[in-house]
Design an enzyme around this catalytic site. Sequence first.
Site, PDB file in Angstrom:
ATOM      1  N   HIS A 182      58.412  27.411  -9.709  1.00 21.36           N
ATOM      2  CA  HIS A 182      57.163  27.769  -9.608  1.00 21.36           C
ATOM      3  C   HIS A 182      56.939  29.373  -9.043  1.00 21.36           C
ATOM      4  O   HIS A 182      57.127  29.781  -8.254  1.00 21.36           O
ATOM      5  CB  HIS A 182      56.383  26.898  -8.611  1.00 21.36           C
ATOM      6  CG  HIS A 182      56.164  25.267  -8.889  1.00 21.36           C
ATOM      7  ND1 HIS A 182      55.272  24.527  -8.494  1.00 21.36           N
ATOM      8  CD2 HIS A 182      56.764  24.649  -9.972  1.00 21.36           C
ATOM      9  CE1 HIS A 182      55.367  23.416  -9.087  1.00 21.36           C
ATOM     10  NE2 HIS A 182      56.319  23.478 -10.132  1.00 21.36           N
TER      11      HIS A 182
ATOM     12  N   TYR B 258      46.638  23.096  -3.309  1.00 26.35           N
ATOM     13  CA  TYR B 258      46.240  23.049  -2.178  1.00 26.35           C
ATOM     14  C   TYR B 258      44.663  23.222  -2.006  1.00 26.35           C
ATOM     15  O   TYR B 258      44.189  24.055  -2.380  1.00 26.35           O
ATOM     16  CB  TYR B 258      46.780  24.027  -1.116  1.00 26.35           C
ATOM     17  CG  TYR B 258      48.351  24.117  -0.955  1.00 26.35           C
ATOM     18  CD1 TYR B 258      49.038  24.547  -1.887  1.00 26.35           C
ATOM     19  CD2 TYR B 258      48.942  23.559   0.145  1.00 26.35           C
ATOM     20  CE1 TYR B 258      50.450  24.811  -1.761  1.00 26.35           C
ATOM     21  CE2 TYR B 258      50.374  23.433   0.283  1.00 26.35           C
ATOM     22  CZ  TYR B 258      50.830  24.158  -0.544  1.00 26.35           C
ATOM     23  OH  TYR B 258      52.569  24.027  -0.512  1.00 26.35           O
TER      24      TYR B 258
ATOM     25  N   PRO C 253      52.918  20.325   7.658  1.00 30.33           N
ATOM     26  CA  PRO C 253      53.753  20.466   6.544  1.00 30.33           C
ATOM     27  C   PRO C 253      52.825  21.217   5.728  1.00 30.33           C
ATOM     28  O   PRO C 253      53.362  21.835   4.176  1.00 30.33           O
ATOM     29  CB  PRO C 253      53.753  18.886   5.902  1.00 30.33           C
ATOM     30  CG  PRO C 253      53.058  18.421   6.743  1.00 30.33           C
ATOM     31  CD  PRO C 253      52.806  18.822   7.921  1.00 30.33           C
TER      32      PRO C 253
ATOM     33  N   LYS D  60      57.110  24.530   5.647  1.00 28.71           N
ATOM     34  CA  LYS D  60      57.980  25.409   6.037  1.00 28.71           C
ATOM     35  C   LYS D  60      59.061  24.358   6.922  1.00 28.71           C
ATOM     36  O   LYS D  60      60.087  25.022   7.314  1.00 28.71           O
ATOM     37  CB  LYS D  60      57.088  26.223   7.178  1.00 28.71           C
ATOM     38  CG  LYS D  60      56.648  27.312   6.517  1.00 28.71           C
ATOM     39  CD  LYS D  60      57.288  28.375   5.757  1.00 28.71           C
ATOM     40  CE  LYS D  60      56.691  28.940   4.863  1.00 28.71           C
ATOM     41  NZ  LYS D  60      57.516  29.589   3.846  1.00 28.71           N
TER      42      LYS D  60
ATOM     43  N   TYR E 212      54.590  32.119   2.303  1.00 29.59           N
ATOM     44  CA  TYR E 212      54.764  31.142   1.419  1.00 29.59           C
ATOM     45  C   TYR E 212      56.152  31.140   0.837  1.00 29.59           C
ATOM     46  O   TYR E 212      56.923  30.100   0.728  1.00 29.59           O
ATOM     47  CB  TYR E 212      53.915  30.972   0.429  1.00 29.59           C
ATOM     48  CG  TYR E 212      53.764  29.421  -0.164  1.00 29.59           C
ATOM     49  CD1 TYR E 212      54.512  29.187  -1.491  1.00 29.59           C
ATOM     50  CD2 TYR E 212      53.251  28.455   0.481  1.00 29.59           C
ATOM     51  CE1 TYR E 212      54.392  27.821  -2.052  1.00 29.59           C
ATOM     52  CE2 TYR E 212      53.189  27.034  -0.146  1.00 29.59           C
ATOM     53  CZ  TYR E 212      53.870  27.158  -1.296  1.00 29.59           C
ATOM     54  OH  TYR E 212      54.036  25.538  -1.917  1.00 29.59           O
TER      55      TYR E 212
HETATM   56  P1  FAS Z   1      65.553  15.244  10.345  1.00 30.79           P
HETATM   57  O1  FAS Z   1      64.543  14.664  11.326  1.00 30.79           O
HETATM   58  O2  FAS Z   1      65.769  15.379   8.938  1.00 30.79           O
HETATM   59  O3  FAS Z   1      67.012  14.887  10.495  1.00 30.79           O
HETATM   60  C1  FAS Z   1      67.611  14.159  11.791  1.00 30.79           C
HETATM   61  C2  FAS Z   1      68.630  13.472  11.724  1.00 30.79           C
HETATM   62  O4  FAS Z   1      68.992  12.928  13.168  1.00 30.79           O
HETATM   63  C3  FAS Z   1      68.012  11.970  11.165  1.00 30.79           C
HETATM   64  O5  FAS Z   1      68.826  11.647  10.202  1.00 30.79           O
HETATM   65  C4  FAS Z   1      67.755  10.941  12.291  1.00 30.79           C
HETATM   66  O6  FAS Z   1      68.341   9.435  12.007  1.00 30.79           O
HETATM   67  C5  FAS Z   1      69.195  11.686  13.089  1.00 30.79           C
HETATM   68  N1  FAS Z   1      69.243  11.262  14.482  1.00 30.79           N
HETATM   69  C6  FAS Z   1      68.068  11.053  15.380  1.00 30.79           C
HETATM   70  N2  FAS Z   1      68.357  10.808  16.682  1.00 30.79           N
HETATM   71  C7  FAS Z   1      69.646  10.532  16.557  1.00 30.79           C
HETATM   72  C8  FAS Z   1      70.688  10.202  17.503  1.00 30.79           C
HETATM   73  N3  FAS Z   1      70.461   9.749  18.906  1.00 30.79           N
HETATM   74  N4  FAS Z   1      72.126  10.035  17.162  1.00 30.79           N
HETATM   75  C9  FAS Z   1      72.436  10.398  15.907  1.00 30.79           C
HETATM   76  N5  FAS Z   1      71.521  10.681  14.951  1.00 30.79           N
HETATM   77  C10 FAS Z   1      70.106  10.966  15.282  1.00 30.79           C
HETATM   78  N6  FAS Z   1      58.819  19.574   5.877  1.00 30.79           N
HETATM   79  C11 FAS Z   1      58.203  19.948   4.581  1.00 30.79           C
HETATM   80  O7  FAS Z   1      58.653  21.306   4.497  1.00 30.79           O
HETATM   81  N7  FAS Z   1      57.218  19.569   3.687  1.00 30.79           N
HETATM   82  C12 FAS Z   1      56.878  18.183   3.924  1.00 30.79           C
HETATM   83  O8  FAS Z   1      56.105  17.679   3.132  1.00 30.79           O
HETATM   84  C13 FAS Z   1      57.311  17.405   4.939  1.00 30.79           C
HETATM   85  N8  FAS Z   1      57.053  16.243   5.159  1.00 30.79           N
HETATM   86  C14 FAS Z   1      57.543  15.524   6.286  1.00 30.79           C
HETATM   87  C15 FAS Z   1      57.002  14.265   6.428  1.00 30.79           C
HETATM   88  C16 FAS Z   1      57.544  13.679   7.699  1.00 30.79           C
HETATM   89  C17 FAS Z   1      57.253  11.900   7.620  1.00 30.79           C
HETATM   90  C18 FAS Z   1      58.309  13.800   8.592  1.00 30.79           C
HETATM   91  C19 FAS Z   1      58.872  13.475   9.782  1.00 30.79           C
HETATM   92  C20 FAS Z   1      58.769  15.569   8.312  1.00 30.79           C
HETATM   93  C21 FAS Z   1      58.326  16.197   7.167  1.00 30.79           C
HETATM   94  N9  FAS Z   1      58.727  17.439   6.617  1.00 30.79           N
HETATM   95  C22 FAS Z   1      58.285  18.118   5.779  1.00 30.79           C
HETATM   96  C23 FAS Z   1      59.469  18.352   7.574  1.00 30.79           C
HETATM   97  C24 FAS Z   1      60.979  17.664   7.582  1.00 30.79           C
HETATM   98  O9  FAS Z   1      61.352  18.027   6.050  1.00 30.79           O
HETATM   99  C25 FAS Z   1      62.130  18.401   8.380  1.00 30.79           C
HETATM  100  O10 FAS Z   1      61.520  19.739   8.699  1.00 30.79           O
HETATM  101  C26 FAS Z   1      63.354  18.127   7.956  1.00 30.79           C
HETATM  102  O11 FAS Z   1      63.615  16.823   7.901  1.00 30.79           O
HETATM  103  C27 FAS Z   1      64.277  18.799   9.128  1.00 30.79           C
HETATM  104  O12 FAS Z   1      65.458  18.424   8.817  1.00 30.79           O
HETATM  105  P2  FAS Z   1      66.384  18.146  10.327  1.00 30.79           P
HETATM  106  O13 FAS Z   1      66.286  19.144  11.185  1.00 30.79           O
HETATM  107  O14 FAS Z   1      67.569  17.678   9.676  1.00 30.79           O
HETATM  108  O15 FAS Z   1      65.720  16.891  10.884  1.00 30.79           O
HETATM  109  C1  PHB Z   2      55.693  17.863  -1.177  1.00 34.46           C
HETATM  110  O1  PHB Z   2      55.927  17.899  -2.248  1.00 34.46           O
HETATM  111  O2  PHB Z   2      55.884  16.910  -0.214  1.00 34.46           O
HETATM  112  C2  PHB Z   2      55.138  19.024  -0.588  1.00 34.46           C
HETATM  113  C3  PHB Z   2      54.666  20.321  -1.224  1.00 34.46           C
HETATM  114  C4  PHB Z   2      54.437  21.107  -0.310  1.00 34.46           C
HETATM  115  C5  PHB Z   2      53.861  21.117   0.994  1.00 34.46           C
HETATM  116  C6  PHB Z   2      54.029  19.872   1.838  1.00 34.46           C
HETATM  117  C7  PHB Z   2      54.785  18.848   0.939  1.00 34.46           C
HETATM  118  O3  PHB Z   2      53.217  22.178   1.693  1.00 34.46           O
END
Ligand code: FAS
Ligand code: PHB
Length: 388
Positions: free
Chosen positions: A72, A200, A292, A296, A384
């Site tokens: 993009h 957005y 989100p 980032k 961004y």
């Molecule tokens: P993660 O949370 O992905 O991974 C952590 C891992 O540790 C998990 O698999 C968990 O099961 C494990 N864990 C936890 N406790 C443990 C324990 N006691 N023992 C062993 N393992 C354990 N970011 C964006 O950029 N755009 C988005 O749209 C976006 N939407 C999101 C929506 C939701 C619902 C959430 C929660 C986050 C979202 N994020 C988004 C942010 C997300 O993408 C995180 O930044 C990303 O998953 C970070 O990756 P990790 O640091 O690996 O953490």
């Molecule tokens: C998504 O595609 O899930 C998405 C993209 C951009 C954002 C947040 C979420 O800023």
Amino acid sequence: MRTQVVIIGGGPSGLLLSQALSRQGIESVVLERRSRAHVLGRIRAGVLEHGSCALLRRAGVGARLEREGIRHDGTLIARGDRAVRIDLRDLTGHSVTVYGQTEVTRDLYAARDAAGGTVLHDVADVALHDLDGDAPSVTFRHEGRDRRAAGDFVVGCDGFHGPSRQAIPAAARREFERVYPFGWLGVLSETPPVDAELIYAGSDRGFALCSMRNANLSRYYVQCDLSDRPEAWTDDAFWDELRRRIPPAQAEALVIGPSIEKSIAPLRSFVCEPMRRGRLFLCGDAAHIVPPTGAKGLNLALSDVGLLQEALGRHFSVGDKEGIDRYSERALAAVWKAQRFSWWFTRLLHRFADETGFDRRLRAAEFAALCDGRAARAAMAESYVGLR
Ligand code: FAS
Ligand code: PHB
């Protein structure tokens, strides 16, 4: 078991760290609380910065990303009936790539399998020990047995609710937090995206985002109350609300269909300082959370991994400690830049229940500055596409 780096958490940051270390001949083990199916069932981020794509390529997991990722060169920001395209490539020389976090995680699991990496799933009762000494370890329960993983270092990649951050004594931690009084209701639908790029949209009814995963898989979000529940929203109610918040042309063009996933994510800004305690390093959501809006979260997690895998590589290869000693400082510099941008972008596009008339005028002026000024668009574009 004995290894060099014990990694807690098998999400994107834990898996990428394990993969990047193994490419340097550094052994690690990943301890994941959930099943692989559960981890791969999560629908989360969708946009990768060019720096994140480079990290994934260097770790040997860029092939499918190259084939299937969608480049993009811009994104649309709309408020009411006015919209401005941020020409990312013209303003920064960089683009972003649309490629879901689920696919990044899938590619990383495949790479760990191919490399014979150790990722233990369904691990319970994880506890961290002797972090201030030179022989840290992690105890845990796996397949009915109590086990211990000893290593030179422990890395907490266990997300916001994991145990690693808590292993740093409260007196030694400084935590900064802002909880937003709303959430994002997200829908995944097997429909063609409403536009070629992301939209957005801010409106008096609240925020909306039109995103995608591929040519026939769309991802949409609307700002919702924290008291909302996904099951309280019918698909029709969601599509109607989305149409009311996006520009008329896209509302008209929107192709709707049954939701195949519907969930609500809370929004929070959070930082834990420092991101290191003795032989423990924190990485990704274990140390920080961003709303989100600015896309980032995942990119910041991968940025931490980039710094840490390089620091650990120099430690193990030439005994250079500068990288590990400065990891927290360097990671936090990037974290706060991302926090600032994510907070700014969230305030620009969301409706806040306690906002005053002054707030609304200020927000309208901020949006007008984006529409009218190349410098304002360039500043937004640089954040961004990624500041690395
Ligand atoms: P993660 O949370 O992905 O991974 C952590 C891992 O540790 C998990 O698999 C968990 O099961 C494990 N864990 C936890 N406790 C443990 C324990 N006691 N023992 C062993 N393992 C354990 N970011 C964006 O950029 N755009 C988005 O749209 C976006 N939407 C999101 C929506 C939701 C619902 C959430 C929660 C986050 C979202 N994020 C988004 C942010 C997300 O993408 C995180 O930044 C990303 O998953 C970070 O990756 P990790 O640091 O690996 O953490
Ligand atoms: C998504 O595609 O899930 C998405 C993209 C951009 C954002 C947040 C979420 O800023």
